[in-house]
Enzyme design. Structure first.
Site, PDB file in Angstrom:
ATOM      1  N   SER A  61      -9.757   0.980   3.208  1.00 41.43           N
ATOM      2  CA  SER A  61      -8.936   1.805   2.369  1.00 41.43           C
ATOM      3  C   SER A  61      -7.843   1.053   1.608  1.00 41.43           C
ATOM      4  O   SER A  61      -7.295   1.592   0.650  1.00 41.43           O
ATOM      5  CB  SER A  61      -8.275   2.899   3.208  1.00 41.43           C
ATOM      6  OG  SER A  61      -7.359   2.334   4.120  1.00 41.43           O
ATOM      7  N   SER A 103      -9.852  -1.589   7.223  1.00 41.26           N
ATOM      8  CA  SER A 103      -9.249  -1.309   5.917  1.00 41.26           C
ATOM      9  C   SER A 103      -8.451  -2.446   5.291  1.00 41.26           C
ATOM     10  O   SER A 103      -8.083  -2.363   4.125  1.00 41.26           O
ATOM     11  CB  SER A 103      -8.358  -0.071   6.008  1.00 41.26           C
ATOM     12  OG  SER A 103      -9.137   1.093   6.054  1.00 41.26           O
ATOM     13  N   LYS A 123       0.840  -1.192   0.000  1.00 41.39           N
ATOM     14  CA  LYS A 123       0.000   0.000   0.000  1.00 41.39           C
ATOM     15  C   LYS A 123       0.883   1.253   0.000  1.00 41.39           C
ATOM     16  O   LYS A 123       1.951   1.250   0.618  1.00 41.39           O
ATOM     17  CB  LYS A 123      -0.876  -0.055   1.266  1.00 41.39           C
ATOM     18  CG  LYS A 123      -1.970   0.974   1.384  1.00 41.39           C
ATOM     19  CD  LYS A 123      -2.814   0.682   2.645  1.00 41.39           C
ATOM     20  CE  LYS A 123      -3.931   1.676   2.846  1.00 41.39           C
ATOM     21  NZ  LYS A 123      -4.736   1.370   4.048  1.00 41.39           N
TER      22      LYS A 123
END
Lengths: 95, 508
Positions: free
Chosen positions: B177, B201, B102
């Site tokens: 997310s 997330s 990420k």
């Protein structure tokens, strides 16, 4: 309405944000709905309950006071939007 | 375009005649363990695997948009290096395995945006500990994955770099997310990925994209070099194709880090070692507050079938209650936004990040922030600032911290009677892009089953458990006791062995 456009302007000032008129109106409506929703916490009696700031019980984390290598000036300044010699430069603060 | 050009130029430089025909090996769908065994037995080189995945990225990115930055040159160079290691007899489980992380993890020398315009040109001077641990074990970095800006969002629609799409249905959100981290695993764009989880997330996108996602206990994995959203809730974890891979990544990243004073200094078990012990006699709790009327019928059906599977495997079920569940979302959106408003004060245009043209210092702060942050980030900073401002501090922030105590106590009490809990991950399968973006409260409520775990600080995992009538993946959540990732991994492994959901692939 818990939150007016004037309240939004005050909070934005504290948060160092400049909002457009549309954003102010939008945030006033949306923050109002969200704050209305969080009102439900008032249903709970929390008298005498200790607030939790951290989920894992911990002692303060001390370390030996030793001299260690740091990232150095070149790396620390590499992302600076403005610099002058070995300093970050910003608009003049004091007249 | 830029990515395509880079790969083509690299492929031209390399002597392609040395690369074998690997088209029959289906590299892009391999697990870490499968690829490791192919690398170890020299059926495949890391360079071959990395090229195959970079080509896959080139082919599907226009449809999925999992990545913010692809790093083909570095990936191919690391793969070559890994092949040399393997040739000299050093092949640990992660040597030569192409991974992606990420864009919230700092990577020295590689742009890190956190999904925000304010960090559009930020090149970190150091790397996150969790990524360093993977890199030091020989993992190959393919690039940095798309996410909601500063990890604030449940749909990946809040990225400043475009919406990631769900590989199972590109009209749907991948979750957020860590949406890019989940979509990349599902679309064959990485063997495994790292995400972060503040309110769900990792688990919610894993559920929506049909992969395995683990949020470890707070303190289990170092947060050093992870861009902070809500520091008392953020945690790093793996997103993988199966439970064994999840254990393998956790084995690599777990442990105390002197650079993160909130990481916990306790022994790290061998997570891969205890996977196969089965679930006979395991006590699984079913919290009644998670099996509500509004649950999507496909999700309900998936849970019923999963319970039946576990019963067949010898687990015992106990009906339990977490009475403060209904207050978790409200508690979370006060605590997380308060912490965010404080954490994001550092973006002021002085030392790094976007700086706006301005005549004085205050104007520079205000303009830089207002130009650099997106709408959801501004909304959360506003809410957090409000909750912390004088006159409201006790009524909102302290009240939420007290309710957090009540929510934690619910978990402590229940774990006296059960070993793990089984719940849905999300009330519905992936929703449509655009469906909830204009109603933040509805968006926040989609995290209702994942948020309590972050508030309680414990561990939980999402794993594939079925599909909706429309063919969208549905995950089940296993919640474990603090620092007992072993039991949820073992329970997840047993479920996976008894089902075939994790073997299904998105056709994209």
């Amino acid at each position: 309405m818990k939150i007016s456009v004037v309240d939004v302007e005050q909070v934005a000032r504290l948060a160092r944000l400049e909002l457009t008129f549309e954003e102010k109106e939008l945030f006033a409506t949306q923050m109002d709905a969200i704050l209305d929703y969080v009102e439900k916490l008032k249903e709970l009696n929390t008298e005498g309950i200790i607030p939790t700031s951290h989920a894992v019980p911990m002692e303060n984390a001390f370390r030996e006071d030793l001299v260690m290598p740091s990232i150095g000036l070149a790396k620390a300044l590499a992302n600076a939007p403005g610099r002058s010699d070995n300093f970050f430069s910003v608009p003049k603060v004091i007249e | 375009m830029r990515l395509a050009a880079l790969i083509i130029s690299f492929l031209c430089q390399k002597s392609l005649n040395k690369v074998r025909d690997t088209s029959n090996m289906n590299i892009i769908e391999m697990t870490i363990h499968e690829l490791h065994s192919a690398l170890k037995s020299k059926k495949l080189s890391s360079l071959e695997a990395t090229i195959a995945i970079l080509e896959r990225i080139k082919a599907v990115e226009p449809k999925v948009s999992s990545f913010i930055t692809v790093t083909p040159e570095q990936a191919l160079a690391s793969a070559k290096n890994a092949d040399e290691q393997i040739a000299s007899g050093h092949c640990n489980l992660l040597t030569g395995i192409p991974l992606a992380i990420k864009d919230i993890f700092l990577t020295e020398g590689i742009r890190t945006t956190c999904g925000s315009r304010i960090l559009e040109n930020f090149i970190p001077p150091y790397s996150a500990t969790s990524w360093e641990k993977l890199r030091d074990r020989g993992a190959v970095l393919l690039g940095k994955l798309n996410q909601d800006e500063f990890a604030m969002g449940s749909s990946n629609e809040c990225s400043a770099y475009g919406v990631t799409r769900n590989p199972w249905d590109t009209t749907c959100i991948p979750g957020g997310s860590s949406g890019g981290s989940a979509a990349a695993v599902a679309a064959g764009e990485a063997i495994a990925t790292l995400g972060t989880d503040t309110g769900g997330s990792i688990r919610q996108p894993a559920s929506h994209c049909g992969c395995v996602g683990l949020k470890p206990t707070y303190g289990r994995v170092s947060r050093y070099g992870v861009i902070a959203y809500a520091s008392s809730l953020d945690q790093v974890g793996p997103m993988t194709r199966d439970v064994a891979d999840c254990a393998a990544i956790l084995d690599a990243i777990a442990g105390y880090d002197p650079k993160d004073s909130t990481s916990v200094n306790m022994p790290v078990p061998d997570y891969s070692a205890s996977l196969k012990e089965g679930v006979k006699g395991l006590k699984i709790g079913l919290p009644k507050e998670y099996f509500i009327d509004g649950l999507d019928p496909d999700v309900q059906k998936t849970m019923t079938e999963a319970i039946e599977t576990y019963r067949r495997l010898g687990a015992e079920f106990i009906d339990i209650s977490l009475p403060h569940t209904d207050y978790a979302v409200a508690t979370y959106y006060l605590i997380a936004t308060a912490e965010a408003s404080s954490n994001l004060a550092r973006y002021d245009g002085v030392r790094f990040g976007h700086r706006a043209e301005a005549g004085n210092l205050l104007e520079m702060y205000t303009k830089s922030r207002s130009e650099g942050f997106g709408t959801e980030v501004k909304r959360r900073i506003m809410l957090g600032t409000y909750a912390l401002s004088s006159g409201y501090y006790d009524a909102y922030y302290v009240k939420a911290q007290k309710v957090r105590t009540l929510i934690m106590n619910d978990f402590i009490k229940v774990f006296n009677d059960v070993d793990v809990m089984l719940t849905p991950v999300a009330p519905t399968p992936a929703f449509k892009i655009g469906e909830k973006i204009n109603d933040p409260l509805q968006m926040y409520l989609s995290d209702i089953f994942t948020i309590p775990v972050n508030l309680a600080g414990t561990c939980a995992m999402s794993l594939p458990a079925g599909f909706s009538a429309n063919g969208l993946p549905i995950g089940l959540q296993l919640i474990g006791k603090p620092f007992d990732e072993e039991t949820i991994l073992r329970a997840g492994y047993a479920f996976e062995q008894a089902t075939e959901w994790h073997t299904r692939k998105a056709s994209i």
